[in-house]
Design a protein around this motif. Structure first.
Motif, PDB file in Angstrom:
ATOM      1  N   LEU A  35       0.833  -1.201   0.000  1.00 24.23           N
ATOM      2  CA  LEU A  35       0.000   0.000   0.000  1.00 24.23           C
ATOM      3  C   LEU A  35       0.869   1.252   0.000  1.00 24.23           C
ATOM      4  N   THR A  36       0.575   2.200  -0.866  1.00 27.05           N
ATOM      5  CA  THR A  36       1.318   3.459  -0.904  1.00 27.05           C
ATOM      6  C   THR A  36       0.674   4.454   0.068  1.00 27.05           C
ATOM      7  N   PHE A  37       1.507   5.146   0.805  1.00 31.44           N
ATOM      8  CA  PHE A  37       1.052   6.116   1.810  1.00 31.44           C
ATOM      9  C   PHE A  37       1.701   7.451   1.499  1.00 31.44           C
ATOM     10  N   TRP A  38       0.930   8.353   0.931  1.00 28.47           N
ATOM     11  CA  TRP A  38       1.431   9.685   0.598  1.00 28.47           C
ATOM     12  C   TRP A  38       1.337  10.588   1.817  1.00 28.47           C
ATOM     13  N   ASN A  39       2.441  11.289   2.093  1.00 29.47           N
ATOM     14  CA  ASN A  39       2.478  12.199   3.231  1.00 29.47           C
ATOM     15  C   ASN A  39       3.577  13.226   3.001  1.00 29.47           C
ATOM     16  N   PHE A  40       3.631  14.248   3.849  1.00 31.45           N
ATOM     17  CA  PHE A  40       4.661  15.287   3.700  1.00 31.45           C
ATOM     18  C   PHE A  40       5.598  15.330   4.905  1.00 31.45           C
ATOM     19  N   TYR A  41       5.703  14.202   5.610  1.00 34.19           N
ATOM     20  CA  TYR A  41       6.573  14.127   6.776  1.00 34.19           C
ATOM     21  C   TYR A  41       7.792  13.229   6.563  1.00 34.19           C
ATOM     22  N   GLY A  42       7.590  12.074   5.971  1.00 30.33           N
ATOM     23  CA  GLY A  42       8.731  11.177   5.881  1.00 30.33           C
ATOM     24  C   GLY A  42       8.588  10.098   4.820  1.00 30.33           C
ATOM     25  N   PRO A  43       9.715   9.514   4.418  1.00 28.32           N
ATOM     26  CA  PRO A  43      11.057   9.912   4.874  1.00 28.32           C
ATOM     27  C   PRO A  43      11.537  11.153   4.148  1.00 28.32           C
ATOM     28  N   ASN A  44      11.772  12.230   4.883  1.00 23.56           N
ATOM     29  CA  ASN A  44      12.183  13.483   4.251  1.00 23.56           C
ATOM     30  C   ASN A  44      13.708  13.624   4.267  1.00 23.56           C
ATOM     31  N   PRO A  45      14.245  14.516   3.447  1.00 23.54           N
ATOM     32  CA  PRO A  45      15.707  14.660   3.338  1.00 23.54           C
ATOM     33  C   PRO A  45      16.386  15.075   4.640  1.00 23.54           C
ATOM     34  N   GLN A  46      15.635  15.754   5.527  1.00 25.50           N
ATOM     35  CA  GLN A  46      16.234  16.207   6.787  1.00 25.50           C
ATOM     36  C   GLN A  46      16.337  15.084   7.816  1.00 25.50           C
ATOM     37  N   ALA A  47      15.566  14.010   7.596  1.00 33.24           N
ATOM     38  CA  ALA A  47      15.556  12.879   8.530  1.00 33.24           C
ATOM     39  C   ALA A  47      15.336  13.353   9.973  1.00 33.24           C
ATOM     40  N   ASP A  48      14.369  14.252  10.160  1.00 30.45           N
ATOM     41  CA  ASP A  48      14.102  14.810  11.489  1.00 30.45           C
ATOM     42  C   ASP A  48      13.214  13.867  12.302  1.00 30.45           C
ATOM     43  N   GLY A  49      12.838  14.313  13.495  1.00 31.97           N
ATOM     44  CA  GLY A  49      12.058  13.475  14.386  1.00 31.97           C
ATOM     45  C   GLY A  49      10.699  13.097  13.837  1.00 31.97           C
ATOM     46  N   GLN A  50      10.075  14.031  13.104  1.00 32.01           N
ATOM     47  CA  GLN A  50       8.768  13.734  12.536  1.00 32.01           C
ATOM     48  C   GLN A  50       8.879  12.692  11.433  1.00 32.01           C
ATOM     49  N   SER A  51       9.941  12.798  10.625  1.00 34.89           N
ATOM     50  CA  SER A  51      10.186  11.797   9.594  1.00 34.89           C
ATOM     51  C   SER A  51      10.421  10.429  10.223  1.00 34.89           C
ATOM     52  N   LYS A  52      11.200  10.392  11.275  1.00 32.04           N
ATOM     53  CA  LYS A  52      11.519   9.117  11.942  1.00 32.04           C
ATOM     54  C   LYS A  52      10.260   8.492  12.538  1.00 32.04           C
ATOM     55  N   TRP A  53       9.354   9.311  13.069  1.00 35.05           N
ATOM     56  CA  TRP A  53       8.111   8.775  13.626  1.00 35.05           C
ATOM     57  C   TRP A  53       7.347   8.020  12.550  1.00 35.05           C
ATOM     58  N   PHE A  54       7.277   8.596  11.351  1.00 42.21           N
ATOM     59  CA  PHE A  54       6.565   7.941  10.256  1.00 42.21           C
ATOM     60  C   PHE A  54       7.289   6.670   9.806  1.00 42.21           C
ATOM     61  N   THR A  55       8.596   6.743   9.649  1.00 40.07           N
ATOM     62  CA  THR A  55       9.325   5.559   9.183  1.00 40.07           C
ATOM     63  C   THR A  55       9.301   4.440  10.229  1.00 40.07           C
ATOM     64  N   ASP A  56       9.363   4.801  11.512  1.00 41.77           N
ATOM     65  CA  ASP A  56       9.274   3.795  12.566  1.00 41.77           C
ATOM     66  C   ASP A  56       7.886   3.152  12.586  1.00 41.77           C
ATOM     67  N   LEU A  57       6.864   3.977  12.405  1.00 41.63           N
ATOM     68  CA  LEU A  57       5.488   3.476  12.377  1.00 41.63           C
ATOM     69  C   LEU A  57       5.323   2.409  11.303  1.00 41.63           C
ATOM     70  N   VAL A  58       5.763   2.732  10.105  1.00 41.76           N
ATOM     71  CA  VAL A  58       5.601   1.822   8.977  1.00 41.76           C
ATOM     72  C   VAL A  58       6.482   0.583   9.139  1.00 41.76           C
ATOM     73  N   ALA A  59       7.684   0.758   9.660  1.00 46.32           N
ATOM     74  CA  ALA A  59       8.578  -0.382   9.866  1.00 46.32           C
ATOM     75  C   ALA A  59       7.969  -1.374  10.856  1.00 46.32           C
ATOM     76  N   GLN A  60       7.342  -0.857  11.907  1.00 47.22           N
ATOM     77  CA  GLN A  60       6.728  -1.741  12.897  1.00 47.22           C
ATOM     78  C   GLN A  60       5.559  -2.506  12.282  1.00 47.22           C
ATOM     79  N   TRP A  61       4.745  -1.808  11.513  1.00 45.32           N
ATOM     80  CA  TRP A  61       3.624  -2.472  10.836  1.00 45.32           C
ATOM     81  C   TRP A  61       4.135  -3.558   9.881  1.00 45.32           C
TER      82      TRP A  61
END
Length: 431
Positions: free
Chosen positions: A26-52
């Motif tokens: 499933l594709t999940f379009w968003n404007f938080y992650g993974p973004n080039p800055q790899a900030d905390g908000q980006s990590k929250w999204f990538t961690d969420l998806v990795a856990q799922w």
């Protein structure tokens, strides 16, 4: 922050991943992650998806869309119009009806238990519901207030006792704070859903509405005229800028933090923006001032996860959303706490998450405490209007604020367009 900044017709081709998509990814379009800055908000999204993905056969793949492209509405609307909309995406109440009326939102209710639904704060699901069914789960509550520079107040020999409580006081204090290098007050001037979102509280506090409510007059009313005139007066008096800095009225560091404005109307996200970019900046927050005889309120926005009903696997997409934002086990509550009060500054959409945040001391922060105790009570959710109503209101704001048009004339012009549209409207109720 708020939804698409440009109006467009309802979706002309409401297909999605089902037309060639992969039901196992499933594709999940968003404007938080993974973004080039790899900030905390980006990590929250990538961690969420990795856990799922580690625990489910159907995988989720993040697709990052820069915020300017997402907010402008072109990327998402173009994808849906081409029948290639994402399986999961972020949606604000302001643009909800474009997608609901277009037939592309999945009913999430069967995937939520009654105690999960009850955990959401009063009213927070209302603008994501149609006929009692839930079509989006909010990840946050983002109320609007006014941020102010303590240094600017002190330079103008003003104190907390001078914080404006009325519209007249707001413009008066803005005048005292204005100098050759600084504007006293910033309202958004860039047309879009965000500008409308920030203007609606003034309309409401004066007693107005964009569409007729309870037999009222609709957009052409003295209340609407006065709200339009307030923003026009700020420009005419040269205490408000015609153009904000940085990314616009959502950008607190580039405007308030940089000394471009002494007061800025913006949302709770400004707390984390200033903490990240202006750590030593001294500021305070106060609720939006009220007109003579008016009643206080403010807008509360916030993004929601939604599932594409025409996508490759709507059931799996809905299951993911219910787990990501609705799970009320310890892990799900902690996930919500981190999003709302660690990597970002929001008020949680769920009671259990808010209690966890309070226990962790999140609301000891003076600014967040003001938002929780003084700003959000008696607030209203960001309204959901169709693109046609949004555009008529936006045109009236722009015509008066920057174009110098008489507010009564601008309101009458907008009301005529809205009333004509409403005569043939058959979509979901506007709230």
């Amino acid at each position: 922050m708020l939804g698409s900044a440009m109006a467009a017709p309802l979706l002309s081709a409401c297909g999605g991943g089902g037309q060639g998509g992969n039901p196992k990814e499933l594709t999940f379009w968003n404007f938080y992650g993974p973004n080039p800055q790899a900030d905390g908000q980006s990590k929250w999204f990538t961690d969420l998806v990795a856990q799922w993905n580690a625990n489910n056969d159907v995988k989720v793949k993040l697709h990052y869309v820069p915020v300017s492209e997402y907010l402008a509405g072109r990327a998402l609307q173009t994808a849906f119009s081409a029948g290639q909309g994402p399986d999961i995406f972020l949606l604000s109440p302001g643009d909800f009806l474009r997608y609901y009326n277009g037939g592309v939102l999945t009913d999430l209710t069967p995937h939520l238990k009654s105690d999960q639904i009850a955990d959401f704060a009063d009213g927070v699901l209302d603008t994501r519901k149609v006929d009692g069914k839930i079509y989006g789960l909010p990840m946050e509550r983002e109320p609007l207030a006014v941020f102010y520079s303590v240094d600017a107040f002190e330079q103008a020999k003003l104190s907390e006792g001078d914080l404006p409580a009325t519209w007249d006081q707001l413009l008066d204090v803005a005048g005292k704070l204005t100098s050759k290098d600084r504007f006293g007050l910033l309202f958004e001037t860039i047309p879009g859903y965000y500008q409308n979102f920030t203007w609606y509280p003034f309309m409401w506090m004066a007693g107005g509405s964009a569409v007729p409510e309870n037999g009222g007059p609709g957009f052409d009313s003295p209340a609407v005229h006065s709200a339009l005139k307030l923003w026009q007066d700020g420009i005419n008096a040269k205490v408000c800028p015609r153009k904000p800095q940085g990314d616009g009225g959502t950008d607190t560091p580039a405007n308030l933090g940089a000394g471009f404005a002494a007061m800025q109307q913006t949302g709770i996200w400004g707390v984390s923006q200033l903490a990240q970019n202006n750590k030593d900046f001294r500021y305070g927050v106060f609720p939006l001032p009220v007109p003579e005889g008016g009643t206080y309120t403010t807008s509360v926005g916030g993004w929601a996860f939604v599932a594409n009903a025409k996508g490759a696997n709507p059931e799996a997409a809905a299951t993911f959303i219910a787990w990501a934002l609705g799970a009320n086990d310890a892990e799900g509550v902690e996930r919500g706490r981190r999003w709302n009060t660690v990597v970002k500054a929001n008020l949680p959409a769920r009671a259990s998450v808010q209690e966890a945040a309070r226990s962790a001391g999140a609301f000891d922060d003076p600014a967040l405490k003001v938002f929780l105790e003084k700003v959000v009570p008696d607030s209203r959710g960001e309204p959901r209007y169709t693109p046609e109503v949004y555009k008529a209101v936006s045109d009236a704001i722009q015509a008066t604020q920057l174009g110098g048009m008489d507010p009564a004339k601008a309101a009458a012009d907008a009301a005529a367009k809205i009333d004509t549209f409403l005569k043939g409207y058959k979509g979901a109720a506007m709230l």
